[in-house]
Enzyme design. Structure first.
Site, PDB file in Angstrom:
ATOM      1  CE  LYS A 282     -18.798 -18.533   5.475  1.00 24.28           C
ATOM      2  NZ  LYS A 282     -20.071 -18.705   6.131  1.00 24.28           N
ATOM      3  CD  GLU A 365     -34.042 -13.678   9.577  1.00 26.37           C
ATOM      4  OE1 GLU A 365     -32.837 -13.808   9.818  1.00 26.37           O
ATOM      5  OE2 GLU A 365     -34.547 -13.226   8.422  1.00 26.37           O
ATOM      6  NE  ARG A 393     -34.131  -9.144   7.259  1.00 26.53           N
ATOM      7  CZ  ARG A 393     -33.258  -9.736   6.095  1.00 26.53           C
ATOM      8  NH1 ARG A 393     -32.367 -10.784   6.297  1.00 26.53           N
ATOM      9  NH2 ARG A 393     -33.108  -9.111   4.797  1.00 26.53           N
TER      10      ARG A 393
END
Length: 618
Positions: A282, A365, A393
């Site tokens: 990354k 979540e 969610r």
């Protein structure tokens, strides 16, 4: 060397380049992405990490009929550059410009809209089945990060995709991070795989050797592939992905372009679900992002030379995190939960000060809410800090695992309301409406930092059952010098005897305050009712509005099921005889700055003034 990027208009143009030229192209793409994000803000580290992978995908597959499904989609900038949007990439995340995520309405090359995590495998499987049923040619590829594998939906997709009877490619883009550093057993498992790449080279060599045996090679390979013999475990050291029905290959260097092209060419010829494990870095190519990929995950505009963002200082998220630390220092029951958003939700300080009471669930979540319910049932007071868009969610868990349990827990709902440039998948405009359907819940909506303190204290220590404090992205707006919050469920401001009343909550109060100054110049006196507690609405607030001739309600949330509709019902129930006007959000809101969006929705002070002047004339 000539500027190669200028020669790229569509993916087919990649066929004209050598591997050496493609590597040079990757450097140019990185420079383009860094320059664009430094101006517009956006997702930098994740995009820099997948440049070679994206180039390889578009070199090997034909995007006219092969479909690439990006998980989350924030890493799709290179994909956009290569698929006819190179000249428009400078408009990304700006009003009327390109979306920061894949968008089917924007380009036929975007196979599936994204923005939330762990959806790619399920979507790709659906697309692959549709191709099979309709006879449409082409491969389907899902690109999913290791962070997204902390979300349960990814495993639901893998569980079903492993039974698919044709080619389906899942690319695991493993960079050891989601936004914050990955956590949990899956992160440890992938770390274990990374350390033993030799096993999988041996596996490939064994298969190649068996295949090369005259007459017997293919039958033996098929036999070994279809059985679960102990010999296979010994020789192959199966991964969880193979146990779920995939052929696993890797891990491979995600920045070795030649190797990636070879691997993808082979994978597309396998008539079976395939998982390719690719290791990427990354932030690759920009030192500041490599050193601190979390800070450069989603960043505002910044100076390329120094890596410093133009927007720093405290905000609602940091103020929330600091105050929660203050409360937790005096209350050992308080726990903090995040779903892979430690930095974004302001909980880094809490994690350092109270590591035993800090829980990062990964991008999960649903689990986070049920886990919070379990903590609460055991006598703790969990505070789940979550962006509004991601709380969506967890709707079933809020009902089944929190509300029905009658446990005491708190949601700290960050990024409530319009969030701006991230667009329709990230706007925090639905939480109020869906929380409004749940019995026995209390929701606060502060406009300023001092109200944040008050609301959080009330939520934790004075509310029964579920409580929530919702607050916007960034900093507070204008606050009248003579306004002082009482800490009560609602406040009034303006002309006490005015027959025109504006009702609102959250940061829209700032815009209403500006609007009443303009309205006063037109001879219109206004009284404001500012709701601090929006669920349930205090009957006193309704009674205060009931004597008005005209009531205007402005709401930075979805209209259907929102507080504005409910306030109208309560007024009618109270016997209100005047006129009632509601302005709220009725559709998905595209990307633009937050102020541009509020203006387009008529929810800034200018829009409010125009509406009230028009209705008063009528």
């Amino acid at each position: 060397m000539d500027n190669l990027l200028e020669k790229i208009n569509f993916p087919k143009d990649l066929q004209n380049f050598s591997i050496s030229e493609l590597n040079e192209l990757c450097k140019e793409i990185r420079e383009k992405i860094i320059k664009t994000v430094s101006n517009n803000g956006g997702h930098l580290a994740s995009n820099l990490g997948v440049v070679e992978l994206t180039v390889a995908l578009h070199r090997v597959f034909y995007s006219e009929y092969d479909k690439i499904v990006w998980d989350v989609g924030h890493q799709s900038y290179t994909h956009k550059i290569l698929t006819g949007r190179r000249k428009a990439i400078s408009t990304i995340r700006t009003k009327g410009g390109l979306s920061g995520y894949p968008n089917r309405q924007e380009s036929p090359y975007d196979a599936f809209n994204a923005g939330h995590s762990s959806t790619s495998i399920s979507a790709a499987l659906g697309i692959a089945n549709a191709k099979m049923l309709t006879g449409e040619p082409g491969h389907v590829i899902a690109v999913i990060g290791d962070g997204a594998l902390t979300g349960g939906l990814a495993y639901e997709g893998l569980n079903n995709a492993g039974r698919f009877k044709k080619n389906l490619i899942v690319i695991l883009n493993d960079n050891k991070m989601s936004i914050s550093r990955n956590v949990g057993s899956i992160a440890r498992y992938l770390a274990h795989i990374r350390t033993k790449p030799g096993y999988f080279r041996v596996k490939g060599n064994v298969e190649n050797a068996v295949d090369s045996l005259p007459h017997l090679g293919k039958p033996i390979h098929r036999f070994l592939s279809k059985t679960k013999m102990a010999l296979k475990q010994i020789l192959y050291n199966n991964t969880i992905f193979e146990d779920m029905g995939f052929y696993y290959y890797g891990p491979f260097d995600g920045h070795d372009l030649g190797k990636l092209i070879d691997v993808l060419e082979n994978a597309k010829n396998i008539d079976h679900p395939v998982l390719l494990h690719v290791l990427t870095h990354k932030g690759k190519g920009y030192s500041y992002a490599e050193q601190n990929p979390g800070a450069f995950h989603g960043i505002a505009s910044f100076d390329i030379k120094t890596g410093k963002s133009q927007f720093t200082g405290e905000n609602f998220s940091s103020v929330f995190g600091n105050h929660l630390c203050t409360l937790a220092a005096n209350d050992s029951r308080i726990c903090a939960i995040t779903a892979a958003m430690q930095m974004g939700t302001g909980l880094t300080g809490f994690a350092k000060q109270f590591p035993e009471r800090f829980f990062d669930t990964g991008i999960a979540e649903e689990h986070a809410v049920t886990f919070a319910g379990g903590l609460a049932s055991g006598g703790m007071h969990p505070v789940f800090a979550v962006y509004s868009t991601f709380l969506q969610r967890s709707y079933d868990q809020i009902i089944h695992d929190a509300a029905i349990q009658k446990v005491k827990l708190t949601f700290a709902i960050d990024r409530a309301g319009i969030v701006g440039e991230d667009g329709e998948t990230h706007q925090g405009i639905f939480d109020v409406a869906f929380l409004n359907t749940i019995p026995n819940i209390t929701v606060f909506s502060p406009a300023y930092y001092d109200e944040m303190y008050q609301s959080l204290d009330l939520a934790i220590y004075h509310c029964k059952g579920i409580s929530a404090v919702r607050y916007p992205r960034g900093k507070p707006f204008f606050k009248p010098y003579d306004f002082e919050s009482t800490g009560m469920s609602f406040d009034t401001y303006g002309e006490k005897d005015a027959k025109t009343v504006i009702v609102t909550y959250g940061r829209l109060f700032s815009f209403v305050c500006k609007a009443i100054s303009d309205l006063k110049q037109h001879g219109i006196s206004v009284r404001i009712i500012k709701l601090n507690q929006i669920i349930p609405v205090d009957p006193g607030a309704v009674a205060s509005a009931a004597d008005a001739e005209m009531v205007f309600f402005f709401e930075e949330g979805i209209q259907h099921g929102g507080i504005g509709e409910h306030f109208s019902y309560l007024l009618n129930k109270f016997g209100y005889k005047g006129k009632y006007f509601l302005r709220a959000i009725t559709n998905f809101v595209p990307h633009a700055t937050m102020l541009q969006s509020l203006n387009a929705l008529g929810l800034d002070d200018k829009g409010m003034v125009n509406m009230i002047l028009t209705e008063c004339k009528n």
